[in-house]
Design a protein around this motif. Structure first.
Motif, mmCIF file in Angstrom:
data_model
loop_
_atom_site.group_PDB
_atom_site.id
_atom_site.type_symbol
_atom_site.label_atom_id
_atom_site.label_comp_id
_atom_site.label_asym_id
_atom_site.label_seq_id
_atom_site.Cartn_x
_atom_site.Cartn_y
_atom_site.Cartn_z
ATOM 1 N N LEU A 238 -52.830 -12.014 4.946
ATOM 2 C CA LEU A 238 -52.112 -13.001 6.026
ATOM 3 C C LEU A 238 -51.803 -14.266 5.460
ATOM 4 C CD1 LEU A 238 -53.061 -12.901 9.554
ATOM 5 C CD2 LEU A 238 -52.922 -15.157 8.530
ATOM 6 N N THR A 239 -52.793 -14.927 4.973
ATOM 7 C CA THR A 239 -52.461 -16.436 4.608
ATOM 8 C C THR A 239 -51.361 -16.576 3.420
ATOM 9 O OG1 THR A 239 -54.243 -16.415 3.029
ATOM 10 C CG2 THR A 239 -54.777 -17.339 5.206
ATOM 11 N N TYR A 240 -51.359 -15.776 2.363
ATOM 12 C CA TYR A 240 -50.491 -15.863 1.207
ATOM 13 C C TYR A 240 -49.126 -15.182 1.765
ATOM 14 C CZ TYR A 240 -53.487 -18.062 -2.007
ATOM 15 O OH TYR A 240 -54.441 -18.827 -2.480
ATOM 16 N N GLY A 241 -49.295 -14.266 2.508
ATOM 17 C CA GLY A 241 -47.977 -13.345 3.267
ATOM 18 C C GLY A 241 -47.216 -14.334 3.868
ATOM 19 N N THR A 242 -48.022 -15.026 4.988
ATOM 20 C CA THR A 242 -47.188 -16.126 5.739
ATOM 21 C C THR A 242 -46.566 -17.285 5.122
ATOM 22 O OG1 THR A 242 -48.917 -15.571 7.824
ATOM 23 C CG2 THR A 242 -47.749 -17.654 7.549
ATOM 24 N N GLY B 67 -36.727 -35.486 5.391
ATOM 25 C CA GLY B 67 -35.780 -36.110 4.884
ATOM 26 C C GLY B 67 -34.409 -35.479 5.262
ATOM 27 N N TRP B 68 -33.362 -35.940 4.740
ATOM 28 C CA TRP B 68 -31.896 -35.503 5.112
ATOM 29 C C TRP B 68 -31.677 -34.090 4.880
ATOM 30 C CZ3 TRP B 68 -28.031 -36.038 8.169
ATOM 31 C CH2 TRP B 68 -26.790 -35.585 7.823
ATOM 32 N N ARG B 69 -31.307 -32.994 5.678
ATOM 33 C CA ARG B 69 -31.272 -31.678 5.467
ATOM 34 C C ARG B 69 -32.563 -31.207 5.465
ATOM 35 N NH1 ARG B 69 -26.278 -29.089 4.543
ATOM 36 N NH2 ARG B 69 -24.620 -30.305 4.277
ATOM 37 N N GLY B 70 -33.800 -31.670 5.895
ATOM 38 C CA GLY B 70 -34.921 -31.071 5.600
ATOM 39 C C GLY B 70 -35.174 -29.999 6.642
ATOM 40 N N ARG B 71 -36.296 -29.182 6.156
ATOM 41 C CA ARG B 71 -36.617 -27.954 6.918
ATOM 42 C C ARG B 71 -37.974 -28.000 7.605
ATOM 43 N NH1 ARG B 71 -34.521 -28.594 2.065
ATOM 44 N NH2 ARG B 71 -35.484 -26.472 0.918
ATOM 45 N N TYR B 72 -38.072 -27.872 8.697
ATOM 46 C CA TYR B 72 -39.361 -28.018 9.369
ATOM 47 C C TYR B 72 -39.782 -26.602 9.637
ATOM 48 C CZ TYR B 72 -43.311 -30.330 12.268
ATOM 49 O OH TYR B 72 -44.479 -30.624 12.587
ATOM 50 N N LEU B 73 -40.834 -26.277 9.255
ATOM 51 C CA LEU B 73 -41.535 -24.934 9.270
ATOM 52 C C LEU B 73 -42.502 -24.952 10.460
ATOM 53 C CD1 LEU B 73 -42.042 -23.989 5.638
ATOM 54 C CD2 LEU B 73 -40.158 -22.926 7.057
ATOM 55 N N VAL B 74 -42.200 -24.114 11.393
ATOM 56 C CA VAL B 74 -43.218 -23.865 12.899
ATOM 57 C C VAL B 74 -43.936 -22.840 12.528
ATOM 58 C CG1 VAL B 74 -43.260 -23.569 15.299
ATOM 59 C CG2 VAL B 74 -41.454 -25.020 14.197
ATOM 60 N N VAL B 75 -45.309 -22.925 11.938
ATOM 61 C CA VAL B 75 -46.055 -22.030 11.485
ATOM 62 C C VAL B 75 -46.843 -21.295 12.643
ATOM 63 C CG1 VAL B 75 -47.652 -20.938 9.586
ATOM 64 C CG2 VAL B 75 -45.699 -22.512 9.174
ATOM 65 N N GLY B 76 -47.494 -22.477 13.549
ATOM 66 C CA GLY B 76 -48.368 -22.261 14.207
ATOM 67 C C GLY B 76 -48.987 -23.446 14.951
ATOM 68 N N VAL C 33 -41.677 -19.195 11.890
ATOM 69 C CA VAL C 33 -42.096 -18.700 11.016
ATOM 70 C C VAL C 33 -43.246 -17.555 11.738
ATOM 71 C CG1 VAL C 33 -43.708 -18.381 8.905
ATOM 72 C CG2 VAL C 33 -42.335 -20.228 9.227
ATOM 73 N N PHE C 34 -42.659 -16.149 11.655
ATOM 74 C CA PHE C 34 -43.549 -15.144 12.545
ATOM 75 C C PHE C 34 -43.755 -13.903 11.391
ATOM 76 C CE2 PHE C 34 -43.986 -12.622 16.558
ATOM 77 C CZ PHE C 34 -45.389 -12.224 16.312
ATOM 78 N N TRP C 35 -44.853 -14.228 10.497
ATOM 79 C CA TRP C 35 -44.847 -13.349 9.465
ATOM 80 C C TRP C 35 -45.150 -11.855 9.690
ATOM 81 C CZ3 TRP C 35 -49.418 -10.371 7.798
ATOM 82 C CH2 TRP C 35 -49.425 -9.539 6.500
ATOM 83 N N GLY C 36 -46.033 -11.714 10.939
ATOM 84 C CA GLY C 36 -46.446 -10.445 11.300
ATOM 85 C C GLY C 36 -44.916 -9.530 11.574
ATOM 86 N N GLU C 37 -44.245 -10.339 12.540
ATOM 87 C CA GLU C 37 -42.951 -9.550 13.167
ATOM 88 C C GLU C 37 -41.965 -9.436 11.884
ATOM 89 O OE1 GLU C 37 -40.488 -7.998 16.160
ATOM 90 O OE2 GLU C 37 -42.576 -8.252 15.894
ATOM 91 N N TYR C 38 -41.952 -10.198 10.725
ATOM 92 C CA TYR C 38 -41.201 -10.190 9.616
ATOM 93 C C TYR C 38 -41.627 -8.869 8.857
ATOM 94 C CZ TYR C 38 -40.378 -11.129 4.519
ATOM 95 O OH TYR C 38 -39.814 -11.064 3.287
ATOM 96 N N ALA C 39 -42.897 -8.694 8.683
ATOM 97 C CA ALA C 39 -43.594 -7.607 8.087
ATOM 98 C C ALA C 39 -43.096 -6.392 8.528
ATOM 99 C CB ALA C 39 -45.147 -8.016 7.781
ATOM 100 N N ARG C 40 -43.243 -6.425 9.851
ATOM 101 C CA ARG C 40 -42.665 -5.059 10.717
ATOM 102 C C ARG C 40 -41.212 -4.877 10.567
ATOM 103 N NH1 ARG C 40 -40.713 -3.321 15.681
ATOM 104 N NH2 ARG C 40 -40.184 -5.404 16.281
ATOM 105 N N ARG C 41 -40.487 -5.855 10.599
ATOM 106 C CA ARG C 41 -39.083 -5.826 10.721
ATOM 107 C C ARG C 41 -38.381 -5.364 9.383
ATOM 108 N NH1 ARG C 41 -35.760 -7.415 15.357
ATOM 109 N NH2 ARG C 41 -37.234 -8.024 17.192
ATOM 110 N N GLU C 42 -38.828 -6.118 8.553
ATOM 111 C CA GLU C 42 -38.326 -6.085 7.002
ATOM 112 C C GLU C 42 -39.497 -5.677 6.005
ATOM 113 O OE1 GLU C 42 -36.052 -9.685 6.083
ATOM 114 O OE2 GLU C 42 -36.224 -10.307 8.411
#
Length: 326
Positions: free
Chosen positions: A122-126, A229-238, A262-271
């Motif tokens: 879970l942790t590393y997969g996420t 930063g400019w063009r930054g990506r903010y990851l909403v993990v939990g 970021v929803f790893w559980g759904e990602y793992a199910r769909r992909e």
């Protein structure tokens, strides 16, 4: 066999240990003797009915495990009795035995111990899904990790370093930050004693991080996002803080920045194929010594409630595991 049961929604102390019949695998399933089960923050929420996954009562919590296959059901050909495996399941890991679909198990890499294997999925997969897939972090970029001493936080640090990025770890105590440094963090911020925005500015020479990894939410989300930063990506993990923050969307406009879910559980199910490829890369990195789960505590099955209470009280760094056979 013994198992933890959640019979009513509530805090960890409401969980009970009960004797249940030994499991028998159905067609397409395997039975596993559980040697270690990873504890994760969602486990604390699931037993209180505060998570998106809502099992029917009664149920056995726990979603990741490592153990030995003791029996296989009809039609199973990918594994056999005696194989050491790890698995990610929806529920049932906090028990001495479990029956799971054979397609959910993965052979343990040679030389890996059960505790470490149970601390990976879970942790590393996420964090792999977040950092590699969603943020597409590149070598030479800078990533800020909030709640960096937790399981997903330390995983994010190690994955960031494996990709060749510079990683800044933010956590609530100097002791937690010391653990982050041991796992590769290039710089640290104590957001209990330091002004977060000023510290981020100093650590990035005023440029702001390219990626912010946030499994915490709460009061630190807005000052962190204002510092991106400019063009930054903010990851909403939990939202380990318990509070879902509300961000002014004009901040995304001003920085040309992206809010990335970021929803790893759904990602793992769909992909599933993409997720399997990610897990294989993680296993390769582990074999190369680029990642190594930090296990700060081990608990007997009867002490599962204490493990969850420690998780809820943020006393945990990295991962803790349940050892059901003890």
């Amino acid at each position: 066999m013994k198992a933890i049961l959640c019979k009513s929604w509530g805090l960890p102390d409401t969980l009970v240990v009960e004797e249940l019949p030994d499991v028998i695998p159905a067609a397409g399933q395997v039975a596993i003797r559980v040697e270690a089960a990873g504890v994760n923050f969602p486990d604390v929420l699931i037993i209180q009915n505060k998570y998106q996954f809502k099992p029917e009562l009664p149920f056995t919590p726990g979603s990741e495990l490592a153990g030995v296959i003791t029996a296989v059901g009809d039609g199973v050909t990918n594994v056999k009795t005696g194989d050491k495996v790890l698995a990610f399941v929806s529920q049932g890991a906090f028990a001495q035995q479990i029956a799971v679909p054979a397609k959910l198990v993965m052979p343990m890499p040679p030389g890996l111990d059960f505790d470490t294997a149970a601390a990976v999925t879970l942790t590393y997969g996420t964090s792999h899904h977040a950092v590699v897939d969603r943020a597409q972090l590149k070598a030479g970029e800078t990533m800020l990790v909030l709640g960096a001493a937790g399981g997903v936080g330390l995983a994010a640090i190690e994955i960031g370093k494996a990709l060749g990025a510079r990683v800044i770890a933010a956590a609530s105590t100097d002791e937690k930050l010391a653990v982050c440094t041991e796992h590769g963090a290039d710089a640290t911020i104590n957001y209990t004693t330091q002004d977060l925005r000023e510290a981020i500015k100093a650590a990035t020479d005023g440029k702001g991080p390219d990626v912010i990894y946030d499994p915490v939410g709460g009061i630190y989300a807005e000052p962190a996002f204002r510092s991106i930063g400019w063009r930054g990506r903010y990851l909403v993990v939990g939202f380990a803080n318990g509070e879902i923050p509300k961000l002014p969307l004009n901040l995304a406009l001003l920085k040309g920045a992206s809010l990335v879910g970021v929803f790893w559980g759904e990602y793992a199910r769909r992909e599933p194929k993409a997720n399997l490829a990610a897990m294989r890369e993680l296993m390769e990195w582990m074999a190369q010594g680029k990642i190594k789960p930090h296990i700060s505590g081990r608990y007997a099955l009867a002490d599962t409630a204490q493990a969850l209470n420690d998780m809820a009280a943020r006393k945990v760094t990295g991962k803790v595991v349940i050892q059901p056979q003890k």
